[in-house]
Motif scaffolding. Structure first.
Motif, mmCIF file in Angstrom:
data_model
loop_
_atom_site.group_PDB
_atom_site.id
_atom_site.type_symbol
_atom_site.label_atom_id
_atom_site.label_comp_id
_atom_site.label_asym_id
_atom_site.label_seq_id
_atom_site.Cartn_x
_atom_site.Cartn_y
_atom_site.Cartn_z
ATOM 1 N N GLU A 1 -26.060 -22.794 -47.679
ATOM 2 C CA GLU A 1 -25.321 -21.922 -46.755
ATOM 3 C C GLU A 1 -25.498 -20.440 -47.107
ATOM 4 O OE1 GLU A 1 -21.252 -23.258 -46.512
ATOM 5 O OE2 GLU A 1 -21.775 -24.866 -45.122
ATOM 6 N N ALA A 2 -26.745 -20.039 -47.218
ATOM 7 C CA ALA A 2 -27.054 -18.638 -47.472
ATOM 8 C C ALA A 2 -26.736 -17.792 -46.239
ATOM 9 C CB ALA A 2 -28.532 -18.488 -47.844
ATOM 10 N N THR A 3 -26.730 -16.489 -46.444
ATOM 11 C CA THR A 3 -26.533 -15.527 -45.366
ATOM 12 C C THR A 3 -27.698 -14.555 -45.355
ATOM 13 O OG1 THR A 3 -24.119 -15.662 -45.577
ATOM 14 C CG2 THR A 3 -25.001 -13.750 -44.435
ATOM 15 N N VAL A 4 -28.197 -14.230 -44.177
ATOM 16 C CA VAL A 4 -29.325 -13.307 -44.025
ATOM 17 C C VAL A 4 -28.794 -11.926 -43.668
ATOM 18 C CG1 VAL A 4 -31.539 -12.888 -42.874
ATOM 19 C CG2 VAL A 4 -30.701 -15.242 -43.159
ATOM 20 N N ARG A 5 -29.242 -10.921 -44.393
ATOM 21 C CA ARG A 5 -28.854 -9.539 -44.132
ATOM 22 C C ARG A 5 -30.006 -8.835 -43.428
ATOM 23 N NH1 ARG A 5 -24.379 -8.293 -47.181
ATOM 24 N NH2 ARG A 5 -24.706 -6.071 -46.840
ATOM 25 N N VAL A 6 -29.713 -8.157 -42.325
ATOM 26 C CA VAL A 6 -30.754 -7.474 -41.563
ATOM 27 C C VAL A 6 -30.319 -6.063 -41.217
ATOM 28 C CG1 VAL A 6 -31.537 -9.673 -40.583
ATOM 29 C CG2 VAL A 6 -29.973 -8.236 -39.273
ATOM 30 N N GLU B 1 -26.708 -2.421 -39.312
ATOM 31 C CA GLU B 1 -26.811 -3.588 -40.171
ATOM 32 C C GLU B 1 -25.925 -4.720 -39.664
ATOM 33 O OE1 GLU B 1 -25.788 -2.364 -44.091
ATOM 34 O OE2 GLU B 1 -27.537 -1.047 -44.322
ATOM 35 N N ARG B 2 -26.343 -5.937 -39.944
ATOM 36 C CA ARG B 2 -25.517 -7.101 -39.637
ATOM 37 C C ARG B 2 -25.927 -8.260 -40.532
ATOM 38 N NH1 ARG B 2 -27.432 -10.971 -35.206
ATOM 39 N NH2 ARG B 2 -29.645 -10.514 -34.879
ATOM 40 N N THR B 3 -25.103 -9.287 -40.560
ATOM 41 C CA THR B 3 -25.418 -10.494 -41.305
ATOM 42 C C THR B 3 -25.504 -11.671 -40.339
ATOM 43 O OG1 THR B 3 -23.077 -10.954 -41.754
ATOM 44 C CG2 THR B 3 -24.293 -9.658 -43.402
ATOM 45 N N ILE B 4 -26.340 -12.647 -40.704
ATOM 46 C CA ILE B 4 -26.549 -13.833 -39.878
ATOM 47 C C ILE B 4 -26.384 -15.056 -40.771
ATOM 48 C CG2 ILE B 4 -28.110 -15.048 -38.319
ATOM 49 C CD1 ILE B 4 -29.695 -12.405 -38.043
ATOM 50 N N GLU C 1 -27.731 -20.931 -40.884
ATOM 51 C CA GLU C 1 -27.901 -21.972 -39.877
ATOM 52 C C GLU C 1 -28.142 -21.384 -38.485
ATOM 53 O OE1 GLU C 1 -24.465 -24.412 -39.188
ATOM 54 O OE2 GLU C 1 -23.101 -22.762 -39.640
ATOM 55 N N ASP C 2 -27.804 -20.108 -38.285
ATOM 56 C CA ASP C 2 -28.005 -19.462 -36.993
ATOM 57 C C ASP C 2 -29.262 -18.606 -36.943
ATOM 58 O OD1 ASP C 2 -25.562 -20.527 -36.088
ATOM 59 O OD2 ASP C 2 -24.441 -18.821 -36.891
ATOM 60 N N PHE C 3 -29.984 -18.524 -38.047
ATOM 61 C CA PHE C 3 -31.138 -17.616 -38.085
ATOM 62 C C PHE C 3 -32.341 -18.179 -37.333
ATOM 63 C CE2 PHE C 3 -35.058 -15.905 -39.872
ATOM 64 C CZ PHE C 3 -34.830 -14.548 -39.750
ATOM 65 N N HIS C 4 -32.716 -19.409 -37.612
ATOM 66 C CA HIS C 4 -33.862 -20.022 -36.919
ATOM 67 C C HIS C 4 -33.393 -20.715 -35.640
ATOM 68 C CE1 HIS C 4 -35.438 -19.767 -41.130
ATOM 69 N NE2 HIS C 4 -36.466 -19.295 -40.471
ATOM 70 N N ARG C 5 -34.289 -20.822 -34.681
ATOM 71 C CA ARG C 5 -33.968 -21.392 -33.373
ATOM 72 C C ARG C 5 -34.622 -22.750 -33.185
ATOM 73 N NH1 ARG C 5 -36.241 -20.014 -29.306
ATOM 74 N NH2 ARG C 5 -34.579 -20.173 -27.742
ATOM 75 N N LEU C 6 -34.034 -23.577 -32.341
ATOM 76 C CA LEU C 6 -34.743 -24.718 -31.776
ATOM 77 C C LEU C 6 -35.579 -24.200 -30.608
ATOM 78 C CD1 LEU C 6 -31.995 -27.493 -31.894
ATOM 79 C CD2 LEU C 6 -33.935 -27.146 -33.441
ATOM 80 N N PRO C 7 -36.638 -24.926 -30.223
ATOM 81 C CA PRO C 7 -37.593 -24.349 -29.264
ATOM 82 C C PRO C 7 -37.047 -24.150 -27.856
ATOM 83 C CG PRO C 7 -38.143 -26.630 -29.745
ATOM 84 C CD PRO C 7 -37.070 -26.240 -30.714
ATOM 85 N N GLY C 8 -36.257 -25.118 -27.360
ATOM 86 C CA GLY C 8 -35.770 -24.995 -25.984
ATOM 87 C C GLY C 8 -36.919 -24.692 -25.044
ATOM 88 N N ASP C 9 -36.678 -23.768 -24.112
ATOM 89 C CA ASP C 9 -37.744 -23.361 -23.200
ATOM 90 C C ASP C 9 -38.357 -22.025 -23.603
ATOM 91 O OD1 ASP C 9 -35.657 -21.704 -22.576
ATOM 92 O OD2 ASP C 9 -35.513 -22.280 -20.465
ATOM 93 N N SER C 10 -38.045 -21.563 -24.840
ATOM 94 C CA SER C 10 -38.630 -20.311 -25.350
ATOM 95 C C SER C 10 -39.166 -20.522 -26.767
ATOM 96 C CB SER C 10 -37.593 -19.189 -25.343
ATOM 97 O OG SER C 10 -37.067 -18.964 -24.058
ATOM 98 N N PRO C 11 -40.143 -21.404 -26.943
ATOM 99 C CA PRO C 11 -40.619 -21.724 -28.291
ATOM 100 C C PRO C 11 -41.357 -20.580 -28.972
ATOM 101 C CG PRO C 11 -42.024 -22.758 -26.650
ATOM 102 C CD PRO C 11 -40.851 -22.191 -25.912
ATOM 103 N N THR D 1 -33.403 -7.554 -44.878
ATOM 104 C CA THR D 1 -33.282 -6.749 -46.097
ATOM 105 C C THR D 1 -32.851 -7.570 -47.308
ATOM 106 O OG1 THR D 1 -30.993 -6.142 -45.537
ATOM 107 C CG2 THR D 1 -32.762 -4.644 -44.814
ATOM 108 N N GLY D 2 -32.261 -8.737 -47.088
ATOM 109 C CA GLY D 2 -31.847 -9.547 -48.227
ATOM 110 C C GLY D 2 -31.248 -10.866 -47.815
ATOM 111 N N LEU D 3 -30.976 -11.686 -48.823
ATOM 112 C CA LEU D 3 -30.344 -12.981 -48.638
ATOM 113 C C LEU D 3 -29.196 -13.096 -49.626
ATOM 114 C CD1 LEU D 3 -33.636 -15.029 -48.574
ATOM 115 C CD2 LEU D 3 -32.065 -14.911 -46.656
ATOM 116 N N ASP D 4 -28.049 -13.542 -49.165
ATOM 117 C CA ASP D 4 -26.901 -13.731 -50.040
ATOM 118 C C ASP D 4 -26.672 -15.219 -50.274
ATOM 119 O OD1 ASP D 4 -26.459 -11.049 -50.280
ATOM 120 O OD2 ASP D 4 -24.854 -10.960 -48.800
ATOM 121 N N LEU D 5 -26.621 -15.594 -51.540
ATOM 122 C CA LEU D 5 -26.272 -16.954 -51.910
ATOM 123 C C LEU D 5 -24.793 -16.993 -52.267
ATOM 124 C CD1 LEU D 5 -29.281 -17.823 -54.269
ATOM 125 C CD2 LEU D 5 -29.053 -18.319 -51.822
ATOM 126 N N PRO D 6 -24.039 -17.992 -51.796
ATOM 127 C CA PRO D 6 -22.620 -18.074 -52.133
ATOM 128 C C PRO D 6 -22.433 -18.441 -53.601
ATOM 129 C CG PRO D 6 -23.299 -20.023 -50.945
ATOM 130 C CD PRO D 6 -24.475 -19.086 -50.926
#
Length: 341
Positions: free
Chosen positions: A173-178, A184-187, A190-200, A213-218
């Motif tokens: 359950e890491a967090t992505v910092r962008v 700036e925001r965090t993601i 589990e929400d960072f990568h997408r399933l393909p849907g109709d926009s692969p 810019t970084g990754l946070d480990l809990p």
């Protein structure tokens, strides 16, 4: 490879501004995937923005007791960092299961998240590919698809995400910092990568111009009971047919917390929280593990030559959970007799 210009960005905000002001530009860190894509003419950026001077290569403690990985920290430096080895051994195992020592010395943590599928058809410009050219079709559907997705696929794409590191990050359950044009925001991972849907063609949820810019480990790293199992065609330098990251907390043989994520089976690292819930409060036995595995693969769909991956994934989950249980525990081997691996 097409011709392109190159400039090193002196700071994060300068990199973001340059990306916004240069249509057709791309960020480059280690370049271990992007350069390959450029050589194959799959991607044709006209300008590259170097990130090496941004000071994002450190690995430091975070205020909440976790660990922050700079986006430009290399995979090798991350895997062998004393705090990662001690507190997040699942991540250590996953990184070392990927690529080769030479590539891990160059590849960055941020770049690992951004790597693209190794689908044969994505790299073959002579074949239709919706991920490479939206609307052209998916050659893997009805074609040779042994390495392709069995979960979360769509009629537009059945490609899989190739990363090992990302499977562990999903389980942890890491967090992505962008950072981007809007700040700036965090993601949540589990929400960072997408399933393909109709926009692969869209692999992730980054907005245009945003830079990792970084990754946070809990703080919780599951350092006692964990396993990363990677099943592949050869024992080194090969992408996973199925990989499983498992992390458990146990109390007297009863599972009190569980994480379970799969790689090689979907367009993104695949985590099933329902399956995790089925594990919690249950004895760490093969029957419990098989129940969780059945839940994970309940919606799986083969595409022909990859049908075998469904049963392979079930068995891999049971095996990985057994391996995690056995670490630092006294295990009743009778619970696993006559069980599938």
């Amino acid at each position: 490879m097409n011709s392109f210009t190159f400039a090193q960005a002196p700071a994060i905000d300068a990199a973001v501004r340059e990306k916004a002001g240069q249509p057709g530009s791309a960020y480059i860190g280690g370049g271990t995937n992007l350069v390959d894509l450029m050589k194959e003419n799959v991607e044709r950026p006209t300008h590259l923005i170097g990130l090496k001077k941004l000071g994002l290569d450190s690995i430091t403690a975070s205020a909440d007791g976790g660990l922050r990985l700079g986006a430009l920290a290399t995979n090798a430096d991350t895997a062998w960092h004393p705090e990662v080895e001690k507190r997040y051994p699942l991540l250590n195992q996953a990184i070392l299961a990927g690529a080769s020592p030479q590539l891990r010395n160059m590849a960055t943590d941020g770049g690992n998240l951004m790597q693209r599928t190794r689908c044969y058809y994505f790299y073959d410009l002579a074949t239709p590919c919706n991920k490479r050219e939206p609307g052209s079709g998916c050659s893997a559907i009805g074609g040779y698809n042994r390495i392709h997705a069995i979960l979360g696929a769509s009629e537009a794409c059945i490609a899989t995400h190739p990363s090992d590191m990302c499977v562990a990050l999903a389980a942890l359950e890491a967090t992505v910092r962008v950072s981007g044009p809007n700040g700036e925001r965090t993601i949540a991972f589990e929400d960072f990568h997408r399933l393909p849907g109709d926009s692969p063609e869209r692999d992730n949820t980054l907005e245009p111009g945003e830079l990792i810019t970084g990754l946070d480990l809990p703080a919780k790293g599951f350092e006692k009971n964990y396993s990363y199992l990677k099943l592949r065609d050869r024992t080194s330098y090969a992408f996973a047919l199925v990989s499983v990251a498992t992390a458990l907390e146990l109390d007297g043989g009863i599972i009190t917390d569980a994480r379970l994520a799969l790689g090689g089976v979907a367009h993104k690292p695949w985590r099933d929280k329902t399956a995790e819930a089925l594990l919690i409060g249950q004895p760490a036995t093969a029957d419990t593990f098989r129940t969780a595995a059945a839940q994970v693969l309940a919606g799986a769909k083969g595409q022909g030559t990859n049908n075998f991956k469904i049963e392979l994934a079930k068995r891999a989950i049971v095996r990985a959970l057994k391996q995690a249980t056995e670490m630092n525990q006294v295990v009743d081997d009778n619970a696993f007799q006559n069980s599938n691996p």
